[in-house]
Scaffold this motif. Structure first.
Motif, PDB file in Angstrom:
ATOM      1  N   LEU A   1       4.612  22.404  55.004  1.00  0.00           N
ATOM      2  CA  LEU A   1       3.371  23.126  55.304  1.00  0.00           C
ATOM      3  C   LEU A   1       2.628  22.570  56.522  1.00  0.00           C
ATOM      4  O   LEU A   1       2.202  23.331  57.393  1.00  0.00           O
ATOM      5  CB  LEU A   1       2.453  23.127  54.068  1.00  0.00           C
ATOM      6  CG  LEU A   1       1.356  24.188  54.114  1.00  0.00           C
ATOM      7  CD1 LEU A   1       1.920  25.588  53.963  1.00  0.00           C
ATOM      8  CD2 LEU A   1       0.304  23.940  53.037  1.00  0.00           C
ATOM      9  N   ALA A   2       2.472  21.257  56.604  1.00  0.00           N
ATOM     10  CA  ALA A   2       1.678  20.666  57.694  1.00  0.00           C
ATOM     11  C   ALA A   2       2.292  20.975  59.058  1.00  0.00           C
ATOM     12  O   ALA A   2       1.587  21.256  60.024  1.00  0.00           O
ATOM     13  CB  ALA A   2       1.555  19.159  57.489  1.00  0.00           C
ATOM     14  N   ASP A   3       3.631  20.953  59.150  1.00  0.00           N
ATOM     15  CA  ASP A   3       4.288  21.172  60.442  1.00  0.00           C
ATOM     16  C   ASP A   3       4.457  22.645  60.764  1.00  0.00           C
ATOM     17  O   ASP A   3       4.315  23.052  61.907  1.00  0.00           O
ATOM     18  CB  ASP A   3       5.694  20.531  60.425  1.00  0.00           C
ATOM     19  CG  ASP A   3       5.607  19.022  60.380  1.00  0.00           C
ATOM     20  OD1 ASP A   3       4.573  18.488  60.846  1.00  0.00           O
ATOM     21  OD2 ASP A   3       6.555  18.386  59.885  1.00  0.00           O
ATOM     22  N   ARG A   4       4.756  23.455  59.761  1.00  0.00           N
ATOM     23  CA  ARG A   4       5.154  24.826  60.049  1.00  0.00           C
ATOM     24  C   ARG A   4       4.061  25.849  59.814  1.00  0.00           C
ATOM     25  O   ARG A   4       4.110  26.953  60.343  1.00  0.00           O
ATOM     26  CB  ARG A   4       6.416  25.171  59.243  1.00  0.00           C
ATOM     27  CG  ARG A   4       7.541  24.150  59.529  1.00  0.00           C
ATOM     28  CD  ARG A   4       8.863  24.607  59.064  1.00  0.00           C
ATOM     29  NE  ARG A   4       9.293  25.824  59.729  1.00  0.00           N
ATOM     30  CZ  ARG A   4      10.320  26.557  59.325  1.00  0.00           C
ATOM     31  NH1 ARG A   4      10.986  26.198  58.248  1.00  0.00           N
ATOM     32  NH2 ARG A   4      10.663  27.637  59.982  1.00  0.00           N
ATOM     33  N   LEU A   5       3.076  25.482  58.971  1.00  0.00           N
ATOM     34  CA  LEU A   5       1.920  26.376  58.760  1.00  0.00           C
ATOM     35  C   LEU A   5       0.644  25.538  58.784  1.00  0.00           C
ATOM     36  O   LEU A   5      -0.074  25.443  57.775  1.00  0.00           O
ATOM     37  CB  LEU A   5       2.059  27.123  57.435  1.00  0.00           C
ATOM     38  CG  LEU A   5       2.886  28.412  57.492  1.00  0.00           C
ATOM     39  CD1 LEU A   5       3.360  28.832  56.115  1.00  0.00           C
ATOM     40  CD2 LEU A   5       2.090  29.536  58.142  1.00  0.00           C
ATOM     41  N   PRO A   6       0.372  24.932  59.962  1.00  0.00           N
ATOM     42  CA  PRO A   6      -0.757  23.994  60.012  1.00  0.00           C
ATOM     43  C   PRO A   6      -2.096  24.637  59.649  1.00  0.00           C
ATOM     44  O   PRO A   6      -2.963  23.958  59.089  1.00  0.00           O
ATOM     45  CB  PRO A   6      -0.778  23.518  61.469  1.00  0.00           C
ATOM     46  CG  PRO A   6       0.339  24.175  62.165  1.00  0.00           C
ATOM     47  CD  PRO A   6       1.093  25.046  61.221  1.00  0.00           C
ATOM     48  N   LEU A   7      -2.248  25.927  59.907  1.00  0.00           N
ATOM     49  CA  LEU A   7      -3.536  26.563  59.590  1.00  0.00           C
ATOM     50  C   LEU A   7      -3.770  26.578  58.076  1.00  0.00           C
ATOM     51  O   LEU A   7      -4.861  26.253  57.604  1.00  0.00           O
ATOM     52  CB  LEU A   7      -3.585  27.985  60.162  1.00  0.00           C
ATOM     53  CG  LEU A   7      -4.955  28.651  60.088  1.00  0.00           C
ATOM     54  CD1 LEU A   7      -5.981  27.924  60.946  1.00  0.00           C
ATOM     55  CD2 LEU A   7      -4.879  30.110  60.507  1.00  0.00           C
ATOM     56  N   LEU A   8      -2.732  26.935  57.309  1.00  0.00           N
ATOM     57  CA  LEU A   8      -2.880  26.930  55.851  1.00  0.00           C
ATOM     58  C   LEU A   8      -3.081  25.514  55.339  1.00  0.00           C
ATOM     59  O   LEU A   8      -3.851  25.283  54.408  1.00  0.00           O
ATOM     60  CB  LEU A   8      -1.642  27.536  55.178  1.00  0.00           C
ATOM     61  CG  LEU A   8      -1.507  29.051  55.191  1.00  0.00           C
ATOM     62  CD1 LEU A   8      -0.247  29.467  54.437  1.00  0.00           C
ATOM     63  CD2 LEU A   8      -2.724  29.704  54.572  1.00  0.00           C
ATOM     64  N   HIS A   9      -2.386  24.566  55.969  1.00  0.00           N
ATOM     65  CA  HIS A   9      -2.516  23.172  55.552  1.00  0.00           C
ATOM     66  C   HIS A   9      -3.968  22.699  55.716  1.00  0.00           C
ATOM     67  O   HIS A   9      -4.475  21.938  54.894  1.00  0.00           O
ATOM     68  CB  HIS A   9      -1.568  22.311  56.390  1.00  0.00           C
ATOM     69  CG  HIS A   9      -1.572  20.867  56.011  1.00  0.00           C
ATOM     70  ND1 HIS A   9      -1.008  20.392  54.855  1.00  0.00           N
ATOM     71  CD2 HIS A   9      -2.107  19.780  56.625  1.00  0.00           C
ATOM     72  CE1 HIS A   9      -1.170  19.091  54.774  1.00  0.00           C
ATOM     73  NE2 HIS A   9      -1.840  18.693  55.841  1.00  0.00           N
ATOM     74  N   GLN A  10      -4.626  23.197  56.766  1.00  0.00           N
ATOM     75  CA  GLN A  10      -6.030  22.806  56.986  1.00  0.00           C
ATOM     76  C   GLN A  10      -6.986  23.593  56.091  1.00  0.00           C
ATOM     77  O   GLN A  10      -8.028  23.083  55.684  1.00  0.00           O
ATOM     78  CB  GLN A  10      -6.431  23.064  58.449  1.00  0.00           C
ATOM     79  CG  GLN A  10      -5.771  22.141  59.444  1.00  0.00           C
ATOM     80  CD  GLN A  10      -6.240  22.443  60.871  1.00  0.00           C
ATOM     81  OE1 GLN A  10      -7.423  22.633  61.131  1.00  0.00           O
ATOM     82  NE2 GLN A  10      -5.297  22.508  61.793  1.00  0.00           N
ATOM     83  N   ALA A  11      -6.627  24.845  55.805  1.00  0.00           N
ATOM     84  CA  ALA A  11      -7.584  25.736  55.123  1.00  0.00           C
ATOM     85  C   ALA A  11      -7.579  25.562  53.604  1.00  0.00           C
ATOM     86  O   ALA A  11      -8.638  25.641  52.973  1.00  0.00           O
ATOM     87  CB  ALA A  11      -7.275  27.195  55.473  1.00  0.00           C
ATOM     88  N   ILE A  12      -6.409  25.342  52.999  1.00  0.00           N
ATOM     89  CA  ILE A  12      -6.330  25.368  51.527  1.00  0.00           C
ATOM     90  C   ILE A  12      -7.222  24.313  50.867  1.00  0.00           C
ATOM     91  O   ILE A  12      -7.825  24.599  49.827  1.00  0.00           O
ATOM     92  CB  ILE A  12      -4.863  25.290  51.046  1.00  0.00           C
ATOM     93  CG1 ILE A  12      -4.137  26.571  51.454  1.00  0.00           C
ATOM     94  CG2 ILE A  12      -4.786  25.145  49.527  1.00  0.00           C
ATOM     95  CD1 ILE A  12      -2.653  26.576  51.121  1.00  0.00           C
ATOM     96  N   PRO A  13      -7.373  23.111  51.444  1.00  0.00           N
ATOM     97  CA  PRO A  13      -8.291  22.164  50.788  1.00  0.00           C
ATOM     98  C   PRO A  13      -9.741  22.660  50.677  1.00  0.00           C
ATOM     99  O   PRO A  13     -10.506  22.150  49.861  1.00  0.00           O
ATOM    100  CB  PRO A  13      -8.204  20.921  51.681  1.00  0.00           C
ATOM    101  CG  PRO A  13      -6.846  21.006  52.284  1.00  0.00           C
ATOM    102  CD  PRO A  13      -6.633  22.466  52.532  1.00  0.00           C
ATOM    103  N   HIS A  14     -10.126  23.658  51.490  1.00  0.00           N
ATOM    104  CA  HIS A  14     -11.477  24.227  51.385  1.00  0.00           C
ATOM    105  C   HIS A  14     -11.572  25.267  50.271  1.00  0.00           C
ATOM    106  O   HIS A  14     -12.654  25.752  49.961  1.00  0.00           O
ATOM    107  CB  HIS A  14     -11.875  24.906  52.701  1.00  0.00           C
ATOM    108  CG  HIS A  14     -12.067  23.956  53.833  1.00  0.00           C
ATOM    109  ND1 HIS A  14     -13.253  23.325  54.078  1.00  0.00           N
ATOM    110  CD2 HIS A  14     -11.213  23.507  54.785  1.00  0.00           C
ATOM    111  CE1 HIS A  14     -13.141  22.538  55.139  1.00  0.00           C
ATOM    112  NE2 HIS A  14     -11.900  22.634  55.585  1.00  0.00           N
ATOM    113  N   LEU A  15     -10.433  25.648  49.735  1.00  0.00           N
ATOM    114  CA  LEU A  15     -10.367  26.780  48.801  1.00  0.00           C
ATOM    115  C   LEU A  15     -10.658  26.283  47.386  1.00  0.00           C
ATOM    116  O   LEU A  15      -9.814  25.683  46.749  1.00  0.00           O
ATOM    117  CB  LEU A  15      -8.957  27.384  48.912  1.00  0.00           C
ATOM    118  CG  LEU A  15      -8.510  28.461  47.966  1.00  0.00           C
ATOM    119  CD1 LEU A  15      -9.430  29.659  48.041  1.00  0.00           C
ATOM    120  CD2 LEU A  15      -7.107  28.884  48.331  1.00  0.00           C
TER     121      LEU A  15
END
Lengths: 173, 275
Positions: free
Chosen positions: B87-101
């Protein structure tokens, strides 16, 4: 495919705090009400009943979850742990609970069982957390007495003690 | 604070869930993680007479690569996606966003597709889907269709999903070489609904900004070859076009200011981490 009528009372076989148990619930019954009113496990506290306050947090298959946003029938075949699972008969309090006492991590205690169930899962996953991480984990719980400082200190102290015990064991071994 | 009575279908296959949806004729709600649905049912904001539990459907519990996108089945929880190794390498936006969810306790049960279906205008996952240009796979007994994020979410908690359709998967595009991503949001407390959430993608001379929490759905704007001295004017115009309104959490004016400031911040961050 199981289809449960709204009036039908279902038998639910599950593991509660390590013991095989059976209880009855209709589809609409929330897990929180089932645990308290059917199974008599009153350590699961009910606060807001819409997933905000975190008081009703229990572990389902080892994961901290809101029992007020879960249906009782959904724990069929699963393992549910409430705050009662933390204390053995020999030891009155777990190390985490002892630290809540030592560091004044509670006053009225209403939110405490939920926080303990979150913290105990969290420390398994992240045994050496930063204070910021602990505060982030605690964002899922409301406490109106402590201002959270005592809770953070209790969880940090537990993590530190467990880390020290682990390193002692590894040097001894 | 208890849900009204409902019949509960515990589907074991997708076909069973689709048949039950079709049979219920609009009276049913899909229950995956229930982290929004159960709260709304406890508050009696929703009173479905049939609930179809899809959380046990093993064929919907998968995360797989589908060409240039990651496909996430409807039973996958938010914590399961956050734990996906790439996730961190290939979908960095989701990796950053999900902890806010929400919180980790709600992410343990809440699903990706459930959040998309709920389509709260301030929610992180619909914002990321819109900003990345992802898509949603819908199935019913009538067949399957794939909708882009823009064609899926129509407005506040309103989607193009028909009553008999089930979101079986969501597809988020992977990072391409040279792209940079950034996400941030302002909420009253960690895990609360965002007052404003912003997501940015930068690549070469192009960048894109998605904004959630202001309009009735996530809104995305693209810019190419924009000089830095013009960015503030562009963001200001965008902030006004979103037509935010006052509510108990924030004024429209405060929301516009957040769009201007957070927008610039994530655009700069996304440009800085292009790789």
């Amino acid at each position: 495919m199981p289809k449960l009528s709204q009036e039908a009372v279902q038998k639910i076989n599950f593991t509660l705090n390590g013991e095989a148990e059976t209880g009855m619930a209709e589809p609409r019954m929330l897990l929180s009400d089932f645990l308290r009113n059917v199974m008599g496990v009153t350590g699961c506290h009910v606060g807001c009943e819409h997933g905000v306050c975190g008081a009703c947090t229990v572990q389902i298959d080892g994961k901290a979850q809101r029992s007020c946003l879960t249906l009782a029938v959904q724990v069929e075949g699963r393992a549910v742990d409430t705050v009662e699972s933390l204390t053995g008969r020999e030891n009155p309090l777990s190390d985490l609970q002892q630290n809540f006492k030592t560091h004044h991590g509670l006053q009225c205690g209403y939110c405490t069982p939920g926080i303990l169930m979150s913290a105990s899962e969290y420390l398994e996953k992240n045994p050496d957390p930063s204070e910021a991480e602990v505060r982030d984990m605690l964002s899922g719980h409301l406490c109106r007495c402590t201002g959270y400082a005592g809770i953070v200190n209790a969880i940090m102290a537990t993590a530190k003690e467990r880390q020290e015990n682990k390193s002692e064991k590894s040097t001894a071994g | 604070m208890k849900p009204r009575k409902f019949d509960l279908v515990r589907a074991e296959t997708t076909a069973e869930a689709l048949a039950a949806l079709s049979e219920a004729g609009g009276e049913a709600k899909i229950f995956a993680g229930g982290q929004s649905l159960m709260a709304m049912m406890n508050l009696r904001l929703l009173e479905p007479s049939v609930l179809i539990d899809i959380s046990q459907i093993s064929e919907l519990s998968y995360i797989k690569e589908a060409g240039d996108k990651l496909e996430i089945g409807a039973a996958v929880t938010q914590v399961e996606l956050l734990s996906w190794p790439g996730l961190a390498d290939r979908l960095p936006l989701l990796h950053q966003a999900i902890p806010h969810l929400g919180h980790f306790q709600t992410r343990n049960r809440g699903t990706i597709c459930g959040s998309l279906s709920h389509s709260d205008p301030s929610s992180e996952l619909p914002l990321c889907l819109a900003t990345l240009g992802g898509e949603v796979v819908l199935q019913s007994v009538r067949g399957e269709r794939v909708l882009s994020a823009a064609n899926f979410q129509l407005g506040m908690m309103t989607t193009a999903k028909a009553d008999d359709e089930l979101i079986v998967a969501a597809r988020y595009p992977f990072k391409k070489p040279g792209e940079g991503f950034a996400f941030t949001e302002v909420a009253q407390r960690r895990g609360d609904f965002a007052i404003v959430a912003v997501a940015a993608v930068a690549s070469g001379d192009t960048f894109r900004l998605g904004v959630g929490g202001v309009a009735d759905k996530p809104t995305v704007r693209n810019w190419t070859n924009l000089a830095d001295e013009n960015l503030d004017d562009e963001l200001n115009a965008f902030a006004w076009e979103l037509k935010g309104s006052d509510d108990i959490h924030a004024t429209a004016r405060y929301r516009r200011e957040l769009v201007r400031r957070l927008g610039r911040r994530v655009i700069e961050e996304a440009k800085a981490c292009r790789s």
